[in-house]
Design a protein around this motif. Structure first.
Motif, PDB file in Angstrom:
ATOM      1  N   GLU A 245     -35.977  -6.101  10.503  1.00  0.00           N
ATOM      2  CA  GLU A 245     -36.591  -5.782   9.220  1.00  0.00           C
ATOM      3  C   GLU A 245     -37.447  -6.932   8.692  1.00  0.00           C
ATOM      4  N   GLU A 246     -36.950  -8.160   8.830  1.00  0.00           N
ATOM      5  CA  GLU A 246     -37.713  -9.304   8.333  1.00  0.00           C
ATOM      6  C   GLU A 246     -38.992  -9.523   9.139  1.00  0.00           C
ATOM      7  N   LYS A 247     -38.936  -9.219  10.429  1.00  0.00           N
ATOM      8  CA  LYS A 247     -40.128  -9.353  11.267  1.00  0.00           C
ATOM      9  C   LYS A 247     -41.161  -8.301  10.883  1.00  0.00           C
ATOM     10  N   MET A 248     -40.682  -7.102  10.576  1.00  0.00           N
ATOM     11  CA  MET A 248     -41.574  -6.030  10.157  1.00  0.00           C
ATOM     12  C   MET A 248     -42.274  -6.398   8.848  1.00  0.00           C
ATOM     13  N   THR A 249     -41.506  -6.904   7.902  1.00  0.00           N
ATOM     14  CA  THR A 249     -42.074  -7.298   6.618  1.00  0.00           C
ATOM     15  C   THR A 249     -43.126  -8.388   6.794  1.00  0.00           C
ATOM     16  N   LYS A 251     -44.945  -8.974   9.429  1.00  0.00           N
ATOM     17  CA  LYS A 251     -46.149  -8.459  10.095  1.00  0.00           C
ATOM     18  C   LYS A 251     -47.018  -7.672   9.118  1.00  0.00           C
ATOM     19  N   VAL A 252     -46.402  -6.899   8.233  1.00  0.00           N
ATOM     20  CA  VAL A 252     -47.153  -6.148   7.231  1.00  0.00           C
ATOM     21  C   VAL A 252     -47.864  -7.116   6.281  1.00  0.00           C
ATOM     22  N   ASP A 253     -47.180  -8.164   5.876  1.00  0.00           N
ATOM     23  CA  ASP A 253     -47.790  -9.169   4.996  1.00  0.00           C
ATOM     24  C   ASP A 253     -48.969  -9.854   5.688  1.00  0.00           C
ATOM     25  N   PHE A 254     -48.812 -10.113   6.982  1.00  0.00           N
ATOM     26  CA  PHE A 254     -49.891 -10.743   7.747  1.00  0.00           C
ATOM     27  C   PHE A 254     -51.127  -9.841   7.782  1.00  0.00           C
ATOM     28  N   LEU A 255     -50.921  -8.537   8.005  1.00  0.00           N
ATOM     29  CA  LEU A 255     -52.034  -7.593   8.036  1.00  0.00           C
ATOM     30  C   LEU A 255     -52.758  -7.549   6.691  1.00  0.00           C
ATOM     31  N   LYS A 256     -51.989  -7.528   5.619  1.00  0.00           N
ATOM     32  CA  LYS A 256     -52.580  -7.492   4.281  1.00  0.00           C
ATOM     33  C   LYS A 256     -53.445  -8.730   4.023  1.00  0.00           C
ATOM     34  N   LYS A 257     -52.922  -9.872   4.393  1.00  0.00           N
ATOM     35  CA  LYS A 257     -53.644 -11.116   4.164  1.00  0.00           C
ATOM     36  C   LYS A 257     -54.876 -11.223   5.061  1.00  0.00           C
ATOM     37  N   THR A 258     -54.731 -10.871   6.327  1.00  0.00           N
ATOM     38  CA  THR A 258     -55.806 -11.041   7.301  1.00  0.00           C
ATOM     39  C   THR A 258     -56.987 -10.121   7.033  1.00  0.00           C
ATOM     40  N   PHE A 259     -56.694  -8.862   6.665  1.00  0.00           N
ATOM     41  CA  PHE A 259     -57.773  -7.891   6.446  1.00  0.00           C
ATOM     42  C   PHE A 259     -58.058  -7.635   4.968  1.00  0.00           C
ATOM     43  N   ARG A 260     -57.393  -8.440   4.103  1.00  0.00           N
ATOM     44  CA  ARG A 260     -57.614  -8.344   2.650  1.00  0.00           C
ATOM     45  C   ARG A 260     -57.281  -6.938   2.133  1.00  0.00           C
ATOM     46  N   TRP A 261     -56.187  -6.387   2.642  1.00  0.00           N
ATOM     47  CA  TRP A 261     -55.793  -5.037   2.263  1.00  0.00           C
ATOM     48  C   TRP A 261     -54.798  -5.060   1.105  1.00  0.00           C
ATOM     49  N   SER A 271     -50.648   4.166   9.029  1.00  0.00           N
ATOM     50  CA  SER A 271     -50.411   5.595   9.263  1.00  0.00           C
ATOM     51  C   SER A 271     -51.364   6.147  10.304  1.00  0.00           C
ATOM     52  N   LYS A 272     -52.545   5.529  10.425  1.00  0.00           N
ATOM     53  CA  LYS A 272     -53.542   5.965  11.407  1.00  0.00           C
ATOM     54  C   LYS A 272     -53.427   5.220  12.731  1.00  0.00           C
ATOM     55  N   ALA A 273     -52.907   3.998  12.699  1.00  0.00           N
ATOM     56  CA  ALA A 273     -52.800   3.184  13.923  1.00  0.00           C
ATOM     57  C   ALA A 273     -51.550   2.309  13.860  1.00  0.00           C
ATOM     58  N   PRO A 274     -50.361   2.907  13.967  1.00  0.00           N
ATOM     59  CA  PRO A 274     -49.119   2.116  13.883  1.00  0.00           C
ATOM     60  C   PRO A 274     -48.980   1.068  14.975  1.00  0.00           C
ATOM     61  N   ILE A 275     -49.741   1.227  16.059  1.00  0.00           N
ATOM     62  CA  ILE A 275     -49.661   0.262  17.154  1.00  0.00           C
ATOM     63  C   ILE A 275     -50.129  -1.123  16.718  1.00  0.00           C
ATOM     64  N   LEU A 276     -50.776  -1.219  15.545  1.00  0.00           N
ATOM     65  CA  LEU A 276     -51.200  -2.527  15.029  1.00  0.00           C
ATOM     66  C   LEU A 276     -50.022  -3.471  14.876  1.00  0.00           C
ATOM     67  N   LEU A 277     -48.847  -2.917  14.649  1.00  0.00           N
ATOM     68  CA  LEU A 277     -47.650  -3.740  14.501  1.00  0.00           C
ATOM     69  C   LEU A 277     -47.333  -4.501  15.780  1.00  0.00           C
ATOM     70  N   ARG A 278     -47.845  -4.016  16.911  1.00  0.00           N
ATOM     71  CA  ARG A 278     -47.576  -4.647  18.204  1.00  0.00           C
ATOM     72  C   ARG A 278     -48.686  -5.599  18.655  1.00  0.00           C
ATOM     73  N   ARG A 279     -49.794  -5.611  17.961  1.00  0.00           N
ATOM     74  CA  ARG A 279     -50.903  -6.469  18.363  1.00  0.00           C
ATOM     75  C   ARG A 279     -50.612  -7.916  17.961  1.00  0.00           C
ATOM     76  N   SER A 280     -51.066  -8.836  18.768  1.00  0.00           N
ATOM     77  CA  SER A 280     -50.801 -10.254  18.495  1.00  0.00           C
ATOM     78  C   SER A 280     -51.586 -10.723  17.282  1.00  0.00           C
TER      79      SER A 280
END
Length: 384
Positions: A245-249, A251-261, A271-280
């Motif tokens: 769970e902590e790793k998931m959280t 990764k989501v925070d990283f995506l928000k920061k990186t893409f300014r979401w 929801s459109k590309a859940p595989i993003l969670l697996r990308r480095s």
């Protein structure tokens, strides 16, 4: 006379002299045939000369055969395998992966397994492949019934091998206590049998994990904004498999920061590309800089079209962008042509639609595009 008899008795009762014993010992040694030590089983040489292993393989494998005193059991096993269509290459590969196969009883162990597995449609090479993957699990009494179950579940021999190759312990799972209940649980998530099988081919540990873990993954996927009835639910469930769970959280925070979401945008993207969670993270950082800073896409645009982030940066995103930029710069393409529309088609369709029509006006475009796909930037793609 009495003195003579007494002397003879005395000599007979007295122990023999050392010189006499040594004499008899030398005499026996000279006349008796030499006694050879009992022959043993040279496992390393046997594995090289008879089984076809390389010397390094044989050195490693021989450690598991040190208890053998003769070659009688290995000889029987090899004769049995040869009679079942095993080639020399099959034997070498199988024994290298599972040396203790040579210790198996032919009548009690191998013959029943082979009869059962060939009855399921597996060939000699199939069985050789199975043994080399699952090793000691091949000797389980339940191996035939379990292979039968998985062949039906996965739908084909090749799908079964893809899964068992990813997890060689597949045949050790308890079908009644673990596997079947987990399959039933996954089906409760509105996944049909085909979807469950597809997911478990690439993630076979889903079949043996605790039911509580599966329920936790389902809740996690729903929390990401992917409903059970969504076509992306299976991909999302696969993406979060065994994520803490902590790793998931994180990764989501990283995506928000990186893409300014925003929170809402990251949910749309996942929801459109859940595989993003697996990308480095390195790959995502590179894509963010390229798409936002160079291509000029807005964060909200990327979130709604997050499938962009599932493609190869070097093989797709980067070279197609430069083709698009070249065509627009030379007045060969409408300035309003959307970048996203050039990414979705296959390479063949892209070439047919965006390169072939411009052979006369840009004769080197096809060559430059291939160069860009190799990671090089052609001179004609450089703009000042």
């Amino acid at each position: 006379m009495l003195r003579l008899r007494s002397c003879l008795v005395s000599q007979l009762l007295s122990p023999p002299s050392t010189s006499l014993v040594s004499h008899h010992h030398r005499l026996l040694s000279a006349t008796a045939p030499p006694v050879s030590p009992k022959p043993g089983f040279a496992a390393e040489d046997y594995l090289v000369d008879t089984c076809g292993l390389t010397r390094p393989q044989a050195i490693e494998a021989s450690r598991q055969l040190s208890h053998l005193k003769s070659s009688s059991k290995p000889d029987a096993v090899l004769a049995f395998l040869a009679g079942r269509g095993f080639s020399s290459a099959d034997v070498a590969a199988t024994v290298a992966k599972y040396p203790k196969l040579l210790c198996s009883g032919v009548e009690m162990t191998l013959a029943p397994r082979f009869v059962g597995l060939t009855g399921l449609g597996l060939s000699g090479p199939d069985i050789a492949r199975l043994i080399s993957i699952v090793g000691p699990h091949f000797r389980l009494r339940s191996v035939v019934s379990k292979v039968h179950f998985y062949l039906l579940f996965f739908g084909s021999t090749e799908n079964f091998f893809r899964s068992v190759k990813r997890n060689s312990y597949l045949l050790s799972f308890d079908l009644e206590r673990k596997v079947k209940p987990n399959i039933a649980l996954l089906r409760e998530c509105v996944l049909d049998s085909c979807d469950v099988a597809k997911m478990c081919i690439s993630e076979p540990m889903m079949l043996s994990t605790k039911p509580e873990r599966i329920r936790a993954m389902v809740r996690c996927v729903e929390g990401l904004g992917v409903p059970r009835r969504s076509g992306m639910f299976r991909q999302a469930l696969k993406a979060v498999t065994f994520f803490a769970e902590e790793k998931m959280t994180a990764k989501v925070d990283f995506l928000k920061k990186t893409f300014r979401w925003s929170d809402a945008e990251v949910k749309v993207a996942l929801s459109k590309a859940p595989i993003l969670l697996r990308r480095s993270e390195d790959t995502l950082l590179c894509m963010s800089e390229f798409l936002i800073s160079e291509v000029g896409l807005e964060p909200a645009y990327i979130a709604r079209r997050s499938v962009l982030l599932t493609y190869s940066m070097d093989g797709r995103l980067w070279p197609r962008y430069h083709v698009l930029k070249f065509l627009k710069a030379n007045g060969l393409l409408d300035q309003n042509r959307d970048y996203y529309s050039t990414i979705l088609p296959s390479k063949e369709v892209f070439v047919k639609k965006f390169i072939c029509p411009h052979k006369e006006a840009a004769p080197h475009l096809a060559e430059d595009y291939e160069t860009a796909c190799r990671g090089e930037l052609p001179t004609r793609f450089r703009f000042t």
